[in-house]
Design a protein around this motif. Structure first.
Motif: not given
Lengths: 409, 409
Positions: A36-45, A47-53, A157-169
């Protein structure tokens, strides 16, 4: 909350006095905290948040939901989650794009009806026993992702991006889980199943040996030995009720990679077969304890001459045979004594049968002792049955040794 | 996917030929589809989306995850989800606000360590058997919400609004689930437990009556009747393995409101006790079938004179007693015949004991028939044991009738 936390900290401080299961539980909770701590740190970064929102929160969710007690369960849930998400995203995007083509009021109708059809069909499939056992979680995630993706298609209509981001997270979350589950004090479902099998042997051995005490307390006219009987019964019942947890472990064990003493394609199914045989033995043992318990009048001494000794030696041999089988399975060592074991059991069986015959003869000369005698002959008879079942188990162990390539001692 | 869908539609078209369980499964899948459509429409409404934003997706998630097969399970999961969310939001907001006070690099450290501590503690609590049984899902949701809320606090300071929106969207999702689960063809966990109990009686009655066929095929020297024995064994084993599903149903049943024939505080625990007694009976029946199966040499005709008839009448009476008990429980009717039943059983017991004595006497005059005879006397003895257990069950049924206020017929 706070009290519980204190309690938890206290239990951490008494680490050394912990039982094995307790240690595993505490380790597991620390592993989850770490993930949980690892994933939270990632969320707080940034760089990651800008990409994945906000999609980054799916990584947190994945860790919370996917991290299970055994590595196999974690892998199975993670793969299910991944497959469900991919399928749901794919179909959902398709439906959303088609609905956008239609446009207007037809859009809502198209999306609503497709959500209904796919949701109902996937829910129906979850209720089929085969899918429920292995892919239940995947189906849930499919429904979830499909609804979310297709419905949100109404807005953006950014569904493809949404799907990709969700998958990568989700992939990030799963990777963290996988890393910790496989490399930080892993708990393998295969090990658990293996231990549960050899524990069953020990429990049944204890029950068989405990039967003797029933005889002893009978002879000494004691009403005691209740606690031994209760423990015997509890042992048998716990073996009888182990089917579903064994099946779950076997399912998860098939997902696990090569580890420790178990390779790929290790014959976990054979463990389930052996579990079934052990459960039948447990049922017989349960009747035997019941039979001994129902001796309401102590039979005359003369009836028991010879019988008691023979039963004692039988129970002892059965107990030691079971214990040895359990130990061999636990150590994954093969023994060449199996043939000898089987012969001993056969000899024992013949002896018991002749005891049975002589007891019956004696019984009739002693009128009035019939009822006590009946329970004794039945006990002896049940012992004969138990020998048969132990023979089956010895043979199955031989099979397992062959199939699983146990090394010779 | 598509093939499965076709299959599903085809199965819908053959509605009339469906079994009862199948109908329930299809109905459940349609209910879930309906709930999904309702919540999706809500999500698509401008008014709702403007107020709740992307948090509206939590409503969809709630429906997917919370909607279970029985109403009790849905209620239990929904309440768990609600409680977990409230606790998680509360503690999460608190931590986020405190961390914001600290500010700077301390912020990430504070949040990370609190996520670790609460996550590990809650995971540890999930492994305690009592919490696992009832509040497992609540703990998962607590960890999830706590991590999400506290971590997202690093970015925004609208945490309170976020928490409120998330809670209200979960409430919306739960309300939809609740409405459909309670009012659209509800499936009650209580009903399932009730039926499972009366089914157990039927299964055991069938097994008791099926034992006769073992005797018959023995007399006629047939090797057949395998299928009957297998069915008997399967019946006994399914009763033996029913413990965990019964416990789950009983847990969910306590969450259900007054419905049909079951009020609040209905004694579901008593059902579990009766299940235990029935499982013991099943273990004895299993040994009895094993005992009959092990008759390797047919005993002389004379041995069976009288024995067979008596065993037949015993099995018939036991079977009909069990069937009647099952029917009474199913209809929730009380019978004043319990006393009569018990007396009949007692009479039967005495008769069997005298049969046992006379068989044993006969046995000794016929040398060589000992082994076949031993299995017969043991079978008779086991039957006596089974009568004892049925007596216990009759008494427990009386108890249940009293506690659960069954009406007199």
């Amino acid at each position: 909350g706070v009290l519980f936390l204190l309690n938890y900290v206290l239990s951490l401080l008494s680490w050394r006095q912990m039982s094995d299961g307790e240690t595993k539980r505490v380790t597991h909770s620390i592993k989850v905290g770490l993930a949980l701590v690892l994933v939270s740190l990632l969320y707080m970064l940034e760089a990651v948040h800008d990409r994945l929102g906000d999609n980054a929160m799916w990584a947190v969710m994945t860790v919370v939901v996917v991290f299970e007690f055994t590595s196999g369960a974690t892998i199975s849930k993670g793969l299910n989650r991944g497959a469900g998400t991919i399928l749901g995203c794919g179909l959902g995007s398709l439906v959303a794009l088609l609905a956008q083509e239609i446009g207007g009021a037809g859009k809502a109708v198209a999306i609503g009806s497709s959500v209904f059809v796919f949701g109902a069909a996937a829910t129906y499939s979850r209720l089929a026993p085969n899918i429920k056992k292995k892919y239940d979680y995947g189906a849930v995630i499919f429904i979830l992702t499909f609804s979310l993706v297709s419905v949100s298609g109404v807005r953006g209509d950014q569904i493809i991006k949404l799907a990709r981001d969700r998958l990568s997270s989700i992939a990030i979350g799963f990777a963290i889980c996988l890393f910790i589950a496989l490399f930080v004090f892993p708990v393998w479902a295969g090990d658990e199943l293996h231990n549960s099998l050899s524990n069953k042997f020990d429990k049944l051995a204890e029950s068989v040996e405990g039967c003797l005490e029933g005889y002893d307390s009978l002879l000494e006219g004691k009403k005691g030995a209740e606690s031994t009987r209760d423990r015997n019964r509890a042992n048998c019942l716990s073996v009888l009720c182990s089917k579903s947890s064994d099946e779950a472990f076997a399912n998860f064990a098939t997902w696990e990679p090569w580890h420790g003493r178990f390779g790929f394609y290790y014959p976990w199914k054979k463990y389930l077969h052996m579990g079934d045989s052990l459960r039948e033995l447990a049922a017989s043992l349960l009747s035997l304890t019941g039979c001994l318990q129902s001796i309401q009048q102590a039979p005359q001494e003369c009836l028991l001459i010879g019988v008691k000794e023979r039963c004692e030696s039988t129970c002892k041999l059965l107990g030691s045979t079971l214990r040895e089988l359990g130990r061999n399975i636990n150590d994954m060592k093969s023994h060449q004594q199996r043939e000898k074991n089987l012969e001993e059991l056969k000899k024992l069986r013949l002896e018991l049968c002749s005891t049975l015959a002589s007891t019956m003869k004696m019984l009739v000369n002693q009128n009035g002792a019939i009822e006590g005698g009946a329970s004794i002959t039945s006990s002896v008879f049940l012992l004969v049955e138990i020998i048969d079942k132990v023979e089956v188990i010895v043979k199955e162990t031989e099979d397992l040794e062959r199939v699983a390539d146990f090394s010779l001692k």
